[in-house]
Design a protein around this motif. Structure first.
Motif, mmCIF file in Angstrom:
data_model
loop_
_atom_site.group_PDB
_atom_site.id
_atom_site.type_symbol
_atom_site.label_atom_id
_atom_site.label_comp_id
_atom_site.label_asym_id
_atom_site.label_seq_id
_atom_site.Cartn_x
_atom_site.Cartn_y
_atom_site.Cartn_z
ATOM 1 N N TYR A 188 -9.415 0.864 2.598
ATOM 2 C CA TYR A 188 -9.995 0.354 1.367
ATOM 3 C C TYR A 188 -11.451 -0.068 1.581
ATOM 4 O O TYR A 188 -11.819 -0.528 2.664
ATOM 5 C CB TYR A 188 -9.201 -0.837 0.834
ATOM 6 C CG TYR A 188 -7.863 -0.465 0.251
ATOM 7 C CD1 TYR A 188 -7.730 -0.189 -1.110
ATOM 8 C CD2 TYR A 188 -6.731 -0.381 1.058
ATOM 9 C CE1 TYR A 188 -6.499 0.153 -1.649
ATOM 10 C CE2 TYR A 188 -5.491 -0.043 0.523
ATOM 11 C CZ TYR A 188 -5.385 0.229 -0.824
ATOM 12 O OH TYR A 188 -4.170 0.581 -1.366
ATOM 13 N N ARG A 208 -8.500 8.467 -3.556
ATOM 14 C CA ARG A 208 -7.549 9.306 -2.832
ATOM 15 C C ARG A 208 -8.133 10.661 -2.456
ATOM 16 O O ARG A 208 -7.537 11.389 -1.660
ATOM 17 C CB ARG A 208 -6.272 9.467 -3.659
ATOM 18 C CG ARG A 208 -5.635 8.114 -3.995
ATOM 19 C CD ARG A 208 -4.249 8.245 -4.575
ATOM 20 N NE ARG A 208 -3.280 8.597 -3.556
ATOM 21 C CZ ARG A 208 -2.382 9.558 -3.684
ATOM 22 N NH1 ARG A 208 -2.365 10.302 -4.783
ATOM 23 N NH2 ARG A 208 -1.505 9.795 -2.731
ATOM 24 N N ALA A 210 1.188 6.571 -6.825
ATOM 25 C CA ALA A 210 0.027 7.407 -7.139
ATOM 26 C C ALA A 210 0.375 8.888 -7.029
ATOM 27 O O ALA A 210 -0.098 9.709 -7.822
ATOM 28 C CB ALA A 210 -1.136 7.054 -6.217
ATOM 29 N N ASP A 211 1.186 9.248 -6.035
ATOM 30 C CA ASP A 211 1.640 10.634 -5.917
ATOM 31 C C ASP A 211 2.440 11.043 -7.154
ATOM 32 O O ASP A 211 2.274 12.143 -7.697
ATOM 33 C CB ASP A 211 2.510 10.798 -4.666
ATOM 34 C CG ASP A 211 1.688 10.845 -3.383
ATOM 35 O OD1 ASP A 211 0.494 11.187 -3.456
ATOM 36 O OD2 ASP A 211 2.252 10.529 -2.317
ATOM 37 N N ARG A 260 -9.678 2.141 -3.045
ATOM 38 C CA ARG A 260 -9.558 3.347 -2.225
ATOM 39 C C ARG A 260 -9.408 4.551 -3.135
ATOM 40 O O ARG A 260 -8.495 4.604 -3.970
ATOM 41 C CB ARG A 260 -8.355 3.247 -1.284
ATOM 42 C CG ARG A 260 -8.111 4.505 -0.469
ATOM 43 C CD ARG A 260 -6.999 4.314 0.531
ATOM 44 N NE ARG A 260 -6.626 5.568 1.162
ATOM 45 C CZ ARG A 260 -5.772 5.683 2.161
ATOM 46 N NH1 ARG A 260 -5.191 4.604 2.658
ATOM 47 N NH2 ARG A 260 -5.477 6.857 2.680
ATOM 48 N N HIS A 274 -14.028 9.191 -2.046
ATOM 49 C CA HIS A 274 -13.971 7.951 -1.271
ATOM 50 C C HIS A 274 -15.254 7.751 -0.465
ATOM 51 O O HIS A 274 -15.750 6.618 -0.358
ATOM 52 C CB HIS A 274 -12.766 7.957 -0.342
ATOM 53 C CG HIS A 274 -12.518 6.626 0.306
ATOM 54 N ND1 HIS A 274 -11.988 5.559 -0.372
ATOM 55 C CD2 HIS A 274 -12.768 6.189 1.574
ATOM 56 C CE1 HIS A 274 -11.908 4.516 0.441
ATOM 57 N NE2 HIS A 274 -12.373 4.872 1.627
ATOM 58 N N LEU A 311 -6.714 3.678 -6.047
ATOM 59 C CA LEU A 311 -5.883 2.522 -5.749
ATOM 60 C C LEU A 311 -6.789 1.292 -5.734
ATOM 61 O O LEU A 311 -7.870 1.328 -5.140
ATOM 62 C CB LEU A 311 -5.187 2.665 -4.391
ATOM 63 C CG LEU A 311 -4.352 3.928 -4.160
ATOM 64 C CD1 LEU A 311 -3.762 3.923 -2.768
ATOM 65 C CD2 LEU A 311 -3.258 4.057 -5.208
ATOM 66 N N GLY A 360 -5.732 8.884 -9.006
ATOM 67 C CA GLY A 360 -6.734 9.143 -7.980
ATOM 68 C C GLY A 360 -7.384 7.908 -7.396
ATOM 69 O O GLY A 360 -8.272 8.013 -6.538
ATOM 70 N N HIS A 386 0.829 -1.206 0.000
ATOM 71 C CA HIS A 386 0.000 0.000 0.000
ATOM 72 C C HIS A 386 0.866 1.259 0.000
ATOM 73 O O HIS A 386 0.569 2.224 -0.723
ATOM 74 C CB HIS A 386 -0.922 -0.001 1.224
ATOM 75 C CG HIS A 386 -1.615 1.305 1.450
ATOM 76 N ND1 HIS A 386 -2.585 1.785 0.603
ATOM 77 C CD2 HIS A 386 -1.437 2.260 2.414
ATOM 78 C CE1 HIS A 386 -3.003 2.969 1.042
ATOM 79 N NE2 HIS A 386 -2.322 3.273 2.136
ATOM 80 N N ARG A 407 0.008 11.073 -10.171
ATOM 81 C CA ARG A 407 -1.228 11.820 -9.910
ATOM 82 C C ARG A 407 -2.467 10.942 -10.166
ATOM 83 O O ARG A 407 -3.474 11.392 -10.699
ATOM 84 C CB ARG A 407 -1.279 13.087 -10.771
ATOM 85 C CG ARG A 407 -0.073 14.002 -10.563
ATOM 86 C CD ARG A 407 -0.144 15.249 -11.399
ATOM 87 N NE ARG A 407 -1.218 16.140 -10.933
ATOM 88 C CZ ARG A 407 -1.497 17.323 -11.484
ATOM 89 N NH1 ARG A 407 -0.790 17.743 -12.521
ATOM 90 N NH2 ARG A 407 -2.480 18.057 -11.013
ATOM 91 N N GLU A 435 0.806 4.178 -2.833
ATOM 92 C CA GLU A 435 0.582 5.591 -2.526
ATOM 93 C C GLU A 435 1.688 6.451 -3.137
ATOM 94 O O GLU A 435 1.425 7.511 -3.717
ATOM 95 C CB GLU A 435 0.532 5.789 -1.013
ATOM 96 C CG GLU A 435 -0.760 5.340 -0.362
ATOM 97 C CD GLU A 435 -1.861 6.389 -0.472
ATOM 98 O OE1 GLU A 435 -1.764 7.284 -1.328
ATOM 99 O OE2 GLU A 435 -2.830 6.296 0.305
#
Length: 288
Positions: A55, A243, A27-28, A241, A248, A35, A33, A20, A31, A24
């Protein structure tokens, strides 16, 4: 897309947390949005660990399995109730003899190794399946099939052809120990007779028995067709999940609408009359 297999129960939580954190970070960087982890069986014990990381656990399409396959075709056919034994008649007549080529009437079944030459042809047929699919969870590129052809896993194909109308379906199979997995299907024409697909599913069962496998995994989708030939659905779940906090929260409230559950088809295929369990099953849109 990456794959994770956790062998030790005591490492499940740590493994999920570590992956995870990597997701993350990626994803950063990109960019992204959303997961997502797919697909997990509840028996793998990751559900609560995923929830602890925020999640949402949602149902996805079930897997279908035939376990404890007998040692012979005759034993399997004898275990069927008479209506389903009649439905297996064409496949049983076809799978006579050692192969790898079987012929009965207009039907022909051929077993082949999945090599580099077969990879391109199979991808073309697989693409025809996906082009007629309204919902696509993923679409594999040519490189995926080229990698399978070169991976050393003894990947095989079973091609079923009807000489009367020229229709042809090809199943992609991956053996692993005593388990044979039906992974994907390819078709020659945009449309085909659904009865040919049913015969292919039946041939896969008898082929697995003839080759000595004890379990056949039939894959996701086409739940009714697979349950009607004796498979049982096995629940799978996806962990998602978002972001963004608002997105969410919306997923938590309305995720069930995006991933609906429905009772699995119930088919009394075997003489003992035990139906496939009515586990919750997400509706399918694809055939594989």
């Amino acid at each position: 897309q990456h794959h994770l297999h956790v062998l030790r129960e005591d490492l499940r939580r740590a493994a999920l947390q570590q992956v995870h954190a990597c997701m993350e970070a990626w994803a950063d960087e990109t960019r992204c949005g959303l997961l997502a982890w797919k697909e997990w069986s509840p028996s793998q014990g990751l559900r609560e660990h995923a929830r602890a990381q925020g999640y949402v656990v949602l149902p996805t399409l079930p897997d279908h399995t035939l376990e404890r396959l007998p040692a012979s075709l005759d034993e399997f056919v004898a275990s069927l109730r008479s209506p389903y034994r009649r439905k297996y008649r064409a496949a049983a007549a076809l799978l006579q003899g050692p192969g790898p080529l079987w012929t009965a009437g207009a039907l022909q079944l051929e077993e082949s190794a999945f090599d580099a030459a077969a990879a391109g042809e199979f991808h073309d047929g697989y693409r025809k399946v996906m082009e007629r699919t309204r919902v696509r969870l993923e679409t594999y590129p040519p490189a995926f099939f080229e990698g399978l052809a070169d991976c050393g896993l003894d990947v095989r194909t079973l091609r079923l052809a009807n000489g009367q109308n020229g229709q042809r379906l090809t199943a992609l199979l991956i053996p692993s120990g005593a388990t044979l997995s039906f992974v994907l299907v390819a078709k020659q024409h945009a449309r085909y007779d659904e009865a040919l697909y049913t015969v292919l599913l039946q041939c896969l069962v008898l082929y697995a028995i003839r080759r000595g496998f004890r379990e056949l995994r039939r894959g996701q989708t086409s739940s009714y067709a697979k349950c009607s030939i004796g498979a049982r659905p096995r629940r799978l779940e996806t962990f998602i999940r978002m972001r963004g906090a608002f997105k969410h929260r919306a997923l938590e409230c309305f995720g069930g609408l995006l991933f609906p559950e429905a009772a699995a088809p119930s088919a009394h295929v075997f003489k003992e009359g035990v139906a496939a369990p009515a586990a919750p099953v997400a509706r399918e849109e694809l055939q594989c």
